[in-house]
Scaffold this motif. Structure first.
Motif, mmCIF file in Angstrom:
data_model
loop_
_atom_site.group_PDB
_atom_site.id
_atom_site.type_symbol
_atom_site.label_atom_id
_atom_site.label_comp_id
_atom_site.label_asym_id
_atom_site.label_seq_id
_atom_site.Cartn_x
_atom_site.Cartn_y
_atom_site.Cartn_z
ATOM 1 N N SER A 36 0.809 -1.222 0.000
ATOM 2 C CA SER A 36 0.000 0.000 0.000
ATOM 3 C C SER A 36 0.839 1.266 0.000
ATOM 4 N N CYS A 87 -1.227 4.307 5.439
ATOM 5 C CA CYS A 87 -1.193 4.272 3.981
ATOM 6 C C CYS A 87 -2.401 3.497 3.454
ATOM 7 N N LEU A 88 -3.160 4.139 2.580
ATOM 8 C CA LEU A 88 -4.376 3.535 2.018
ATOM 9 C C LEU A 88 -4.216 3.352 0.510
ATOM 10 N N ARG A 89 -4.618 2.171 0.025
ATOM 11 C CA ARG A 89 -4.560 1.880 -1.403
ATOM 12 C C ARG A 89 -5.785 1.066 -1.794
ATOM 13 N N ASP A 90 -6.260 1.258 -2.991
ATOM 14 C CA ASP A 90 -7.395 0.498 -3.516
ATOM 15 C C ASP A 90 -7.120 -1.001 -3.363
ATOM 16 N N GLU A 92 -3.896 10.173 6.906
ATOM 17 C CA GLU A 92 -4.218 9.144 5.929
ATOM 18 C C GLU A 92 -3.560 9.496 4.596
ATOM 19 N N LYS A 133 -3.106 8.681 0.939
ATOM 20 C CA LYS A 133 -3.832 7.949 -0.094
ATOM 21 C C LYS A 133 -2.919 7.714 -1.299
ATOM 22 N N TYR A 134 -2.655 6.455 -1.540
ATOM 23 C CA TYR A 134 -1.666 6.028 -2.533
ATOM 24 C C TYR A 134 -1.869 6.703 -3.875
ATOM 25 N N GLN A 165 -0.871 15.438 -1.691
ATOM 26 C CA GLN A 165 -1.102 15.677 -0.265
ATOM 27 C C GLN A 165 0.136 16.274 0.416
ATOM 28 N N ILE A 172 -12.939 4.307 1.142
ATOM 29 C CA ILE A 172 -11.628 4.965 1.228
ATOM 30 C C ILE A 172 -11.453 5.981 0.102
ATOM 31 N N ASN A 173 -12.152 5.760 -0.996
ATOM 32 C CA ASN A 173 -12.074 6.741 -2.090
ATOM 33 C C ASN A 173 -12.891 7.991 -1.787
#
Length: 261
Positions: A12, A133-136, A197, A199-200, A206, A258-259
């Motif tokens: 991620s 870390c956030l990823r789809d 947060e 976002k990847y 950001q 998350i999106n």
């Protein structure tokens, strides 16, 4: 000294953000040193992992403030310091790393995906800033399968890369899959107050918010992103275009969440 804890599901962007932050003055972030996880000391069984982590910082420490001509000597002293010890405390590891950077570190951090599963305890004990870390989830699954293929083609084994899997179904059925990490994060987040947060798919946009969060120079952070952040977005569309048909509804809902958030 301020602490920084970097977490998130595997694949991620946790390693990528470590590489970015280590190009910013006054920050030293380790790569899976388990600094916030081990209770009392690094046991002798952790030594191989410990040395590996140090060797990964060879370029970092060399670039920072130790000339390459003496780098080997410094590392020799470091290894000798721990060679005959059965265990060593977190503080010994941290202090020695900081010593090698000649006191230029204001933020000391560590990255480990598993930190996601224990953030409340980490927060209560260490009070670090936290980057999640956030990823789809579809891209995470794609990365898991592609890595599995890579290790099998190159080494005929996945080694200790337990998170790699050969199929979408096996990724979905893992006990600690992407959904488990994300649900854990959303359950823990209300108990935290100092987190960011990342976002990847838009992390390089950001920069200002992340610089403010860490209280570091925004221009320098942007330059680091430009050099180190090369996200692979939408990989699933190229390799696994039918993945949406196989995803449970809960996965689809969380990907949407998350999106949106």
């Amino acid at each position: 000294m301020r602490y920084l804890c970097i977490c998130g599901c595997y694949r991620s962007g946790t390693t990528a953000i470590v590489n970015v932050l280590n190009k910013v003055d006054n920050i030293l972030v380790c790569d899976e040193l388990w600094y916030f996880k081990n209770d009392i000391a690094f046991s002798i069984n952790s030594r191989e992992k410990f040395y590996y982590a140090l060797q990964n910082h060879n370029e970092l420490i060399g670039r920072r403030c130790v000339s390459k001509s003496v780098l080997k000597g410094n590392y020799g002293k470091f290894y000798k310091h721990f060679l005959n010890k059965d265990s060593y405390t977190r503080e010994e590891v941290r202090d020695k790393l900081i010593e090698l950077t000649k006191g230029k570190v204001d933020i000391f951090g560590d990255k480990l995906p598993e930190y996601t599963l224990d953030l409340k305890t980490i927060k209560d004990r260490w009070n670090p800033k936290i980057i999640m870390c956030l990823r789809d989830g579809r891209d995470v699954i794609a990365a898991q399968i592609l890595r599995y293929r890579y290790y099998m083609e190159r080494h005929n084994s996945i080694g200790n890369h337990w998170w790699t899997k050969p199929s979408i179904e096996e990724c979905l059925n893992m006990p600690h899959n992407w959904l488990y990490y994300i649900k854990t994060w959303y359950m823990t987040k209300p108990k935290l107050d100092d987190y960011f947060e990342l976002k990847y798919w838009k992390a390089n946009r950001q920069t200002k918010e992340l610089a403010d969060f860490l209280e570091v120079d925004c221009k320098q952070l942007k330059e680091a992103f430009d050099k180190e952040w090369n996200p692979k977005i939408g990989t699933w569309k190229e390799y696994f275009p039918d993945i949406n048909e196989k995803l449970p509804e809960e996965w689809k809902e969380m990907i949407g969440k998350i999106n949106r958030d």
